[in-house]
Enzyme design. Structure first.
Site, short mmCIF file in Angstrom:
data_model
loop_
_atom_site.label_atom_id
_atom_site.label_comp_id
_atom_site.label_asym_id
_atom_site.label_seq_id
_atom_site.Cartn_x
_atom_site.Cartn_y
_atom_site.Cartn_z
N LYS A 247 9.59 19.41 -26.48
CA LYS A 247 9.73 18.48 -27.62
C LYS A 247 10.84 17.51 -27.26
O LYS A 247 11.93 17.93 -26.86
CB LYS A 247 10.08 19.24 -28.90
CG LYS A 247 10.31 18.28 -30.07
CD LYS A 247 10.33 18.98 -31.42
CE LYS A 247 11.68 19.52 -31.78
NZ LYS A 247 11.74 19.94 -33.21
N HIS B 132 15.94 18.32 -47.42
CA HIS B 132 14.57 18.15 -46.90
C HIS B 132 13.95 19.48 -46.47
O HIS B 132 12.83 19.82 -46.87
CB HIS B 132 14.62 17.17 -45.72
CG HIS B 132 13.29 16.93 -45.09
ND1 HIS B 132 12.29 16.24 -45.72
CD2 HIS B 132 12.80 17.30 -43.87
CE1 HIS B 132 11.23 16.20 -44.93
NE2 HIS B 132 11.51 16.82 -43.81
N ASN C 229 23.66 24.70 -54.60
CA ASN C 229 23.77 23.65 -53.59
C ASN C 229 25.11 22.93 -53.74
O ASN C 229 25.61 22.75 -54.84
CB ASN C 229 22.61 22.65 -53.72
CG ASN C 229 22.51 21.76 -52.48
OD1 ASN C 229 22.59 22.25 -51.36
ND2 ASN C 229 22.38 20.47 -52.68
N MET D 56 19.45 29.47 -41.72
CA MET D 56 18.59 28.55 -40.98
C MET D 56 19.25 27.20 -40.65
O MET D 56 18.71 26.42 -39.89
CB MET D 56 17.31 28.28 -41.78
CG MET D 56 16.53 29.53 -42.13
SD MET D 56 16.08 30.53 -40.71
CE MET D 56 15.02 29.41 -39.81
N THR E 296 22.40 26.50 -39.32
CA THR E 296 23.34 26.39 -38.20
C THR E 296 22.59 26.37 -36.87
O THR E 296 22.08 27.40 -36.42
CB THR E 296 24.36 27.54 -38.27
OG1 THR E 296 25.10 27.40 -39.48
CG2 THR E 296 25.33 27.48 -37.10
N LYS F 43 28.81 24.24 -36.62
CA LYS F 43 28.21 24.40 -37.97
C LYS F 43 28.39 25.85 -38.42
O LYS F 43 28.40 26.77 -37.59
CB LYS F 43 26.73 24.06 -37.95
CG LYS F 43 26.42 22.58 -37.96
CD LYS F 43 24.92 22.38 -38.16
CE LYS F 43 24.53 20.93 -38.07
NZ LYS F 43 23.07 20.76 -38.04
N GLY G 38 18.43 31.95 -37.55
CA GLY G 38 17.34 31.11 -37.02
C GLY G 38 17.90 29.84 -36.43
O GLY G 38 18.29 28.93 -37.14
P1 NAD Z 1 19.39 17.37 -45.52
O1 NAD Z 1 20.36 16.32 -45.14
O2 NAD Z 1 18.10 16.98 -46.17
O3 NAD Z 1 20.11 18.44 -46.49
C1 NAD Z 1 21.40 18.92 -46.20
C2 NAD Z 1 21.75 20.08 -47.11
O4 NAD Z 1 23.06 20.54 -46.77
C3 NAD Z 1 21.80 19.68 -48.59
O5 NAD Z 1 21.41 20.80 -49.37
C4 NAD Z 1 23.28 19.39 -48.80
O6 NAD Z 1 23.69 19.48 -50.14
C5 NAD Z 1 23.89 20.46 -47.94
N1 NAD Z 1 25.27 20.19 -47.54
C6 NAD Z 1 25.76 19.03 -47.03
N2 NAD Z 1 27.08 19.16 -46.80
C7 NAD Z 1 27.42 20.43 -47.15
C8 NAD Z 1 28.64 21.17 -47.14
N3 NAD Z 1 29.78 20.64 -46.69
N4 NAD Z 1 28.61 22.46 -47.57
C9 NAD Z 1 27.46 23.03 -48.01
N5 NAD Z 1 26.29 22.37 -48.05
C10 NAD Z 1 26.27 21.09 -47.62
O7 NAD Z 1 19.14 18.21 -44.18
P2 NAD Z 1 17.88 19.12 -43.81
O8 NAD Z 1 16.90 18.28 -43.05
O9 NAD Z 1 17.44 19.88 -44.99
O10 NAD Z 1 18.55 20.10 -42.73
C11 NAD Z 1 19.45 21.10 -43.12
C12 NAD Z 1 20.03 21.79 -41.91
O11 NAD Z 1 18.98 22.49 -41.20
C13 NAD Z 1 20.66 20.85 -40.87
O12 NAD Z 1 21.88 21.42 -40.46
C14 NAD Z 1 19.66 20.84 -39.73
O13 NAD Z 1 20.26 20.57 -38.49
C15 NAD Z 1 19.15 22.26 -39.81
N6 NAD Z 1 17.86 22.51 -39.15
C16 NAD Z 1 17.72 23.71 -38.49
C17 NAD Z 1 16.53 24.00 -37.86
C18 NAD Z 1 16.36 25.32 -37.17
O14 NAD Z 1 15.39 25.50 -36.45
N7 NAD Z 1 17.22 26.27 -37.40
C19 NAD Z 1 15.48 23.07 -37.87
C20 NAD Z 1 15.63 21.88 -38.58
C21 NAD Z 1 16.85 21.61 -39.22
#
Ligand code: NAD
Length: 321
Positions: free
Chosen positions: A67, A138, A160, A219, A221, A226, A292
């Site tokens: 990817k 998201h 949240n 999920m 971090t 992070k 994860g």
């Molecule tokens: P997003 O920007 O749509 O949402 C971010 C979320 O984090 C919101 O709920 C927001 O309120 C919260 N947030 C922001 N700052 C915060 C803080 N200081 N303390 C607590 N919560 C806080 O992002 P998303 O697309 O939903 O992605 C969320 C996370 O998932 C990201 O860190 C992304 O990198 C990670 N992710 C992980 C995987 C995986 O395979 N593990 C895959 C995709 C995304």
């Protein structure tokens, strides 16, 4: 070569197909049949973008590829495009010829939700009734939809950091016919299953916010620095992951390892539970934690699955390449 454009993925890919693909590839990883290549991630010095490659080879599923993509922070404002952009490329493992090019944006959310969902299937208590969400962005909506299919949940609770975003997950819970309640962090003790999916760099969920018997899927971090949960929680839990090498360096376990609270040998592959070589949950009051981190093989697995669906349904675009 086959092309499956991003615009076709929503109509083709199902949560069931994503779940099956991810469960199979986690099993293959634990059996030693599939492995991920080292991840490349670069700040390219243009548009503040982070770009990289996640690849691997699954000898069992015969899936080879990568990817490519990353994060372009200015996309939405400047170009009305989503900030996360990715494309999956699959290759024929017998010949090296390019086999398929597949839109990777929606697939990333589906494969990430499938991962926590697989962890709930194999590690949560069968009688789990209350699902707790930490995060409402998201990914959270995808996570919640997939998780609700795994147990007979009766209620969703959520916290949240930005409370104004909670209606995003309330809507998903209500669509599934379940009540939603906003809680403070100590209120999470009511949950039998918790999913944390935030972009936080410091922990919100403390060890005493999680009750005995709970399964928690962490999920969010996926990068050094992070952190969503207090490192001490990992000493109270049996810790599982998609890939140990990532868990201890870029996953939630990086902190407990760094603080000397647990060792790498204390982190187990979820695939071993799927294969029956690790017993998984062994008591009703055990806390299980899934770290994860997201691996390239997950992307390849769901992409291969969507290519099959696209061919079946006559939607794949064939080009002589
Ligand atoms: P997003 O920007 O749509 O949402 C971010 C979320 O984090 C919101 O709920 C927001 O309120 C919260 N947030 C922001 N700052 C915060 C803080 N200081 N303390 C607590 N919560 C806080 O992002 P998303 O697309 O939903 O992605 C969320 C996370 O998932 C990201 O860190 C992304 O990198 C990670 N992710 C992980 C995987 C995986 O395979 N593990 C895959 C995709 C995304």
């Amino acid at each position: 070569m086959l092309i499956v454009p991003e615009s076709k993925i929503a109509g083709l890919m199902t949560r069931e197909a994503a779940f099956d693909a991810v469960e199979k590839v986690f099993a293959a990883m634990a059996a030693g049949d599939a492995y991920n290549f080292p991840v490349v991630r670069e700040a390219i010095g243009h548009e503040d973008a982070l770009y990289g490659f996640k690849g691997g080879f699954d000898r069992a599923g015969l899936t080879l590829g990568l990817k490519a993509g990353g994060y372009w922070p200015n996309n939405l404002e400047k170009r009305d495009l989503i900030n996360h952009q990715s494309t999956v490329f699959l290759f024929d493992p017998d010949t090296g010829k390019a086999k398929a090019m597949v839109g990777g944006n929606l697939l990333t959310a589906l494969r990430t939700a499938a991962a926590s969902s697989v962890s709930i299937k194999h590690l949560a208590r069968d009688d789990a009734k209350v699902l707790g969400m930490v995060g409402a962005g998201h990914q959270a909506t995808f996570q919640l939809r997939a998780a609700l299919e795994q147990r007979d949940f009766e209620k969703v609770i959520g916290w949240n950091y930005h409370p104004e975003m909670l209606p995003n997950i309330e809507k998903v819970a209500n669509e599934a016919g379940l009540p939603f309640e906003a809680v403070d962090l100590p209120g999470l003790t009511e949950a039998d299953v918790v999913i944390s999916i935030t972009s936080a760099f410091s922990p919100s969920v403390m060890a005493d916010h999680i009750s005995a018997g709970t399964h928690i899927a962490c999920m969010g971090t996926d990068t050094k620095g992070k952190q969503e949960v207090e490192a001490a929680l990992l000493t109270r839990a049996t810790v599982f992951t998609d890939e140990v090498a990532q868990s201890v360096t870029i996953g939630e376990a990086q902190h407990a390892i760094g603080e000397g609270l647990i060792r790498e040998e204390d982190v187990f592959q979820l695939g071993a539970v799927i294969n029956g070589t690790h017993p998984g949950r062994t008591s009703a009051d055990q806390i299980t934690l899934f770290d994860g981190t997201g691996v390239g093989l997950q992307d390849l697995a769901v992409a291969a699955s969507v290519v099959d669906l696209a061919v079946e349904q006559g939607i794949a675009i064939e080009v002589d390449f």
